[in-house]
Design a protein around this motif. Structure first.
Motif, PDB file in Angstrom:
ATOM      1  N   HIS A  52       0.843  -1.201   0.000  1.00 16.35           N
ATOM      2  CA  HIS A  52       0.000   0.000   0.000  1.00 16.35           C
ATOM      3  C   HIS A  52       0.879   1.251   0.000  1.00 16.35           C
ATOM      4  CE1 HIS A  52      -3.252   2.751   0.830  1.00 16.35           C
ATOM      5  NE2 HIS A  52      -2.664   3.157   1.939  1.00 16.35           N
ATOM      6  N   GLU A  53       1.986   1.204   0.743  1.00 16.70           N
ATOM      7  CA  GLU A  53       2.887   2.358   0.846  1.00 16.70           C
ATOM      8  C   GLU A  53       3.709   2.555  -0.421  1.00 16.70           C
ATOM      9  OE1 GLU A  53       5.291   5.468   2.727  1.00 16.70           O
ATOM     10  OE2 GLU A  53       3.282   4.658   3.056  1.00 16.70           O
ATOM     11  N   HIS A  54       4.297   1.473  -0.952  1.00 15.63           N
ATOM     12  CA  HIS A  54       5.272   1.588  -2.035  1.00 15.63           C
ATOM     13  C   HIS A  54       4.754   1.091  -3.386  1.00 15.63           C
ATOM     14  CE1 HIS A  54       8.198   2.868   0.912  1.00 15.63           C
ATOM     15  NE2 HIS A  54       7.969   1.784   1.627  1.00 15.63           N
ATOM     16  N   ARG A  55       3.528   0.644  -3.459  1.00 10.51           N
ATOM     17  CA  ARG A  55       2.783   0.330  -4.675  1.00 10.51           C
ATOM     18  C   ARG A  55       3.206  -0.967  -5.347  1.00 10.51           C
ATOM     19  NH1 ARG A  55       3.179   3.616  -8.932  1.00 10.51           N
ATOM     20  NH2 ARG A  55       0.998   3.392  -9.567  1.00 10.51           N
ATOM     21  N   VAL A  56       4.488  -1.188  -5.583  1.00 12.14           N
ATOM     22  CA  VAL A  56       4.919  -2.378  -6.319  1.00 12.14           C
ATOM     23  C   VAL A  56       6.308  -2.786  -5.859  1.00 12.14           C
ATOM     24  CG1 VAL A  56       5.776  -0.925  -8.227  1.00 12.14           C
ATOM     25  CG2 VAL A  56       5.309  -3.361  -8.619  1.00 12.14           C
ATOM     26  N   LEU A  57       6.472  -4.095  -5.624  1.00 13.85           N
ATOM     27  CA  LEU A  57       7.764  -4.668  -5.266  1.00 13.85           C
ATOM     28  C   LEU A  57       7.944  -5.962  -6.044  1.00 13.85           C
ATOM     29  CD1 LEU A  57       7.611  -4.254  -1.368  1.00 13.85           C
ATOM     30  CD2 LEU A  57       9.093  -2.953  -2.909  1.00 13.85           C
ATOM     31  N   TRP A 167      11.646   4.740   6.158  1.00 14.65           N
ATOM     32  CA  TRP A 167      11.583   4.862   4.695  1.00 14.65           C
ATOM     33  C   TRP A 167      10.169   5.283   4.321  1.00 14.65           C
ATOM     34  CZ3 TRP A 167      11.660  -0.023   1.053  1.00 14.65           C
ATOM     35  CH2 TRP A 167      11.410   0.388  -0.275  1.00 14.65           C
ATOM     36  N   LEU A 168      10.046   6.491   3.800  1.00 15.16           N
ATOM     37  CA  LEU A 168       8.761   7.012   3.351  1.00 15.16           C
ATOM     38  C   LEU A 168       8.726   7.033   1.831  1.00 15.16           C
ATOM     39  CD1 LEU A 168       8.230  10.107   5.696  1.00 15.16           C
ATOM     40  CD2 LEU A 168       7.494   7.748   6.054  1.00 15.16           C
ATOM     41  N   SER A 169       7.600   6.629   1.276  1.00 19.12           N
ATOM     42  CA  SER A 169       7.425   6.632  -0.172  1.00 19.12           C
ATOM     43  C   SER A 169       7.231   8.045  -0.698  1.00 19.12           C
ATOM     44  CB  SER A 169       6.206   5.789  -0.550  1.00 19.12           C
ATOM     45  OG  SER A 169       5.025   6.423  -0.075  1.00 19.12           O
ATOM     46  N   THR A 312      -3.579   7.937  10.543  1.00 24.09           N
ATOM     47  CA  THR A 312      -4.287   6.682  10.762  1.00 24.09           C
ATOM     48  C   THR A 312      -3.266   5.555  10.645  1.00 24.09           C
ATOM     49  OG1 THR A 312      -4.781   6.224   8.424  1.00 24.09           O
ATOM     50  CG2 THR A 312      -6.303   7.695   9.611  1.00 24.09           C
ATOM     51  N   ALA A 313      -3.744   4.322  10.822  1.00 27.85           N
ATOM     52  CA  ALA A 313      -2.854   3.170  10.674  1.00 27.85           C
ATOM     53  C   ALA A 313      -2.273   3.082   9.277  1.00 27.85           C
ATOM     54  CB  ALA A 313      -3.611   1.892  11.015  1.00 27.85           C
ATOM     55  N   LEU A 314      -2.925   3.731   8.301  1.00 34.34           N
ATOM     56  CA  LEU A 314      -2.465   3.661   6.917  1.00 34.34           C
ATOM     57  C   LEU A 314      -1.611   4.855   6.517  1.00 34.34           C
ATOM     58  CD1 LEU A 314      -5.678   2.288   5.192  1.00 34.34           C
ATOM     59  CD2 LEU A 314      -3.641   1.041   5.894  1.00 34.34           C
ATOM     60  N   THR A 315      -1.465   5.852   7.372  1.00 35.73           N
ATOM     61  CA  THR A 315      -0.609   6.993   7.041  1.00 35.73           C
ATOM     62  C   THR A 315       0.654   7.027   7.901  1.00 35.73           C
ATOM     63  OG1 THR A 315      -1.797   8.465   8.570  1.00 35.73           O
ATOM     64  CG2 THR A 315      -2.564   8.387   6.272  1.00 35.73           C
ATOM     65  N   LEU A 316       0.716   6.215   8.946  1.00 40.92           N
ATOM     66  CA  LEU A 316       1.936   6.135   9.739  1.00 40.92           C
ATOM     67  C   LEU A 316       3.013   5.387   8.959  1.00 40.92           C
ATOM     68  CD1 LEU A 316       0.398   5.256  13.217  1.00 40.92           C
ATOM     69  CD2 LEU A 316       1.392   7.449  12.528  1.00 40.92           C
ATOM     70  N   PRO A 317       4.281   5.686   9.193  1.00 40.59           N
ATOM     71  CA  PRO A 317       5.348   4.991   8.465  1.00 40.59           C
ATOM     72  C   PRO A 317       5.310   3.481   8.678  1.00 40.59           C
ATOM     73  CG  PRO A 317       6.208   6.937   9.587  1.00 40.59           C
ATOM     74  CD  PRO A 317       4.803   6.748  10.076  1.00 40.59           C
ATOM     75  N   VAL A 318       5.595   2.738   7.609  1.00 43.24           N
ATOM     76  CA  VAL A 318       5.653   1.281   7.675  1.00 43.24           C
ATOM     77  C   VAL A 318       7.102   0.878   7.954  1.00 43.24           C
ATOM     78  CG1 VAL A 318       5.190  -0.875   6.455  1.00 43.24           C
ATOM     79  CG2 VAL A 318       3.826   1.173   5.945  1.00 43.24           C
ATOM     80  N   PRO A 319       7.357   0.027   8.941  1.00 42.30           N
ATOM     81  CA  PRO A 319       8.747  -0.421   9.167  1.00 42.30           C
ATOM     82  C   PRO A 319       9.309  -1.057   7.900  1.00 42.30           C
ATOM     83  CG  PRO A 319       7.322  -1.106  10.976  1.00 42.30           C
ATOM     84  CD  PRO A 319       6.416  -0.563   9.909  1.00 42.30           C
ATOM     85  N   PRO A 320      10.519  -0.676   7.488  1.00 48.94           N
ATOM     86  CA  PRO A 320      11.079  -1.233   6.251  1.00 48.94           C
ATOM     87  C   PRO A 320      11.347  -2.729   6.300  1.00 48.94           C
ATOM     88  CG  PRO A 320      12.188   0.808   6.838  1.00 48.94           C
ATOM     89  CD  PRO A 320      11.357   0.418   8.010  1.00 48.94           C
ATOM     90  N   LEU A 321      11.461  -3.295   7.511  1.00 47.92           N
ATOM     91  CA  LEU A 321      11.653  -4.731   7.664  1.00 47.92           C
ATOM     92  C   LEU A 321      10.463  -5.322   8.406  1.00 47.92           C
ATOM     93  CD1 LEU A 321      15.440  -5.027   8.591  1.00 47.92           C
ATOM     94  CD2 LEU A 321      14.375  -5.240   6.334  1.00 47.92           C
ATOM     95  N   PRO A 322      10.154  -6.617   8.160  1.00 50.02           N
ATOM     96  CA  PRO A 322       8.988  -7.239   8.791  1.00 50.02           C
ATOM     97  C   PRO A 322       9.213  -7.498  10.260  1.00 50.02           C
ATOM     98  CG  PRO A 322      10.234  -8.868   7.591  1.00 50.02           C
ATOM     99  CD  PRO A 322      10.884  -7.551   7.297  1.00 50.02           C
ATOM    100  N   PRO A 323       8.159  -7.945  10.977  1.00 53.06           N
ATOM    101  CA  PRO A 323       8.340  -8.304  12.387  1.00 53.06           C
ATOM    102  C   PRO A 323       9.399  -9.377  12.546  1.00 53.06           C
ATOM    103  CG  PRO A 323       6.007  -8.241  11.808  1.00 53.06           C
ATOM    104  CD  PRO A 323       6.771  -8.103  10.536  1.00 53.06           C
ATOM    105  N   ALA A 324       9.974  -9.449  13.735  1.00 51.81           N
ATOM    106  CA  ALA A 324      11.008 -10.431  14.021  1.00 51.81           C
ATOM    107  C   ALA A 324      10.499 -11.843  13.734  1.00 51.81           C
ATOM    108  CB  ALA A 324      11.456 -10.314  15.477  1.00 51.81           C
ATOM    109  N   PRO A 325      11.381 -12.751  13.311  1.00 55.18           N
ATOM    110  CA  PRO A 325      10.964 -14.104  12.922  1.00 55.18           C
ATOM    111  C   PRO A 325      10.096 -14.811  13.944  1.00 55.18           C
ATOM    112  CG  PRO A 325      13.261 -13.768  12.367  1.00 55.18           C
ATOM    113  CD  PRO A 325      12.830 -12.570  13.138  1.00 55.18           C
ATOM    114  N   GLN A 326      10.357 -14.602  15.250  1.00 49.48           N
ATOM    115  CA  GLN A 326       9.582 -15.300  16.251  1.00 49.48           C
ATOM    116  C   GLN A 326       8.138 -14.820  16.295  1.00 49.48           C
ATOM    117  OE1 GLN A 326      12.320 -13.554  16.851  1.00 49.48           O
ATOM    118  NE2 GLN A 326      12.161 -12.252  18.685  1.00 49.48           N
TER     119      GLN A 326
END
Length: 329
Positions: A52-57, A167-169, A312-326
């Motif tokens: 949603h933030e960066h459109r295409v990966l 990282w902001l788009s 909102t939850a959709l305008t706050l920055p998205v962490p560039p990396l996913p949650p920790a593996p655990q």
């Protein structure tokens, strides 16, 4: 300094999107969003926010950020595509074949909208979402910027003290500062105790040099209006374009007292944090992002990054990396 071989796709490649093939989807499963959520991990939810933030990966970009191997990424992305959480397409390239390109699918959009208390129309998602991205004239530009920044973010996997904590788009940057500047991205590069806040201009060579030069005045106005001083990184497709920009912009950058560095995809293909960036001053030597942070002692993060009541939850920055593996299954 020898140039890195030009890649088959991504920044620095002879990449075009003159046509695209949309991957067909089997009979859609889990159309009920409540039922679908039982099959999704925290990493899957993070990926919907990233798209949603960066459109295409691309598959490679997602794997770089979130998976231990390309194969594991391909398996999970295929599953998410089958559940309509993601859509995908594959553009035409002049040579070879492009990887799969992923966008937010109908179920993924519905999921994000439900979490935000919106409908998908208010979210900005339309049934034509993937087709518009696949045939967009800015696709190569957007993917190139994402390629550069995913490499920087993924550095944390091999060096936990390095990477992109923010990282902001382009769209998020425009929401915050579009009345003054419209960068292609805004990010923070951190290496230990060193922080380099920067705007990114990802230059594909399509704009005339005077137009690029005119952007510097806007960045100077931003520094004056906000009393903050992020650096400006200008990334170009080729070293020859880099040299042309440096010849055109050096005097202007000095007169406006801007901290600007340039580089090109001839060098930064796989390690953009490395010694490929030259400050915009005469006889400057190429250096690393970390050294730029130590060299430019007057830098400070851009204003307007703190959450407000309008977020909102959709305008706050998205962490560039996913949650920790655990946290993920």
């Amino acid at each position: 300094m020898p140039a890195i071989p030009r890649p088959a796709y991504g920044p620095g490649s002879r990449y075009t999107a003159r046509a695209a093939t949309i991957r067909p989807r089997p009979t859609q499963r889990h159309a009920d969003i409540a039922a679908l959520t039982r099959h999704l991990t925290n990493r899957d939810l993070w990926l919907t926010h990233m798209l949603h933030e960066h459109r295409v990966l691309t598959t490679h970009q997602v794997a770089r950020l979130a998976y231990p191997s390309l194969r594991s990424a391909q398996r999970r992305l295929r599953t998410l595509h089958q559940h309509a959480v993601l859509d995908s397409f594959r553009p035409l390239t002049q040579t070879g074949s492009a990887p799969e390109h992923y966008t937010l699918g109908p179920a993924g959009a519905a999921l994000l909208a439900a979490h935000a208390g919106l409908d998908t129309y208010a979210l900005g998602w339309r049934p034509t979402h993937t087709g518009r991205i696949a045939y967009s004239p800015s696709l190569g530009h957007d993917l190139g910027a994402n390629e550069l920044l995913t490499h920087l973010a993924a550095k944390a996997h091999i060096s936990p003290s390095s990477g992109l904590p923010l990282w902001l788009s382009e769209r998020s940057a425009a929401r915050r500062w579009g009345d003054i500047v419209r960068p292609d991205a805004y990010a923070h590069w951190r290496d230990g105790d060193h922080l380099l806040p920067f705007f990114l201009e990802y230059d594909t060579g399509s704009q005339p040099l005077p137009r690029v030069q005119a952007k510097l005045a806007a960045y100077a106005a931003f520094a004056t209006a906000t009393s903050t001083r992020p650096a400006l990184l200008i990334h170009t497709r080729t070293q020859s374009r880099d040299q042309a920009l440096r010849h055109r912009l050096t005097t202007t950058a000095r007169e406006l007292d801007l901290n600007v560095a340039t580089s090109s995809a001839d060098f930064t293909t796989t390690s953009p944090w490395g010694p490929w960036w030259a400050p915009l001053q005469p006889a400057a030597h190429r250096t690393t992002l970390t050294h730029l942070a130590t060299q430019w002692t007057n830098l400070s993060p851009a204003s307007g990054l703190e959450p407000t009541d309008a977020d909102t939850a959709l305008t706050l920055p998205v962490p560039p990396l996913p949650p920790a593996p655990q946290s993920c299954s």
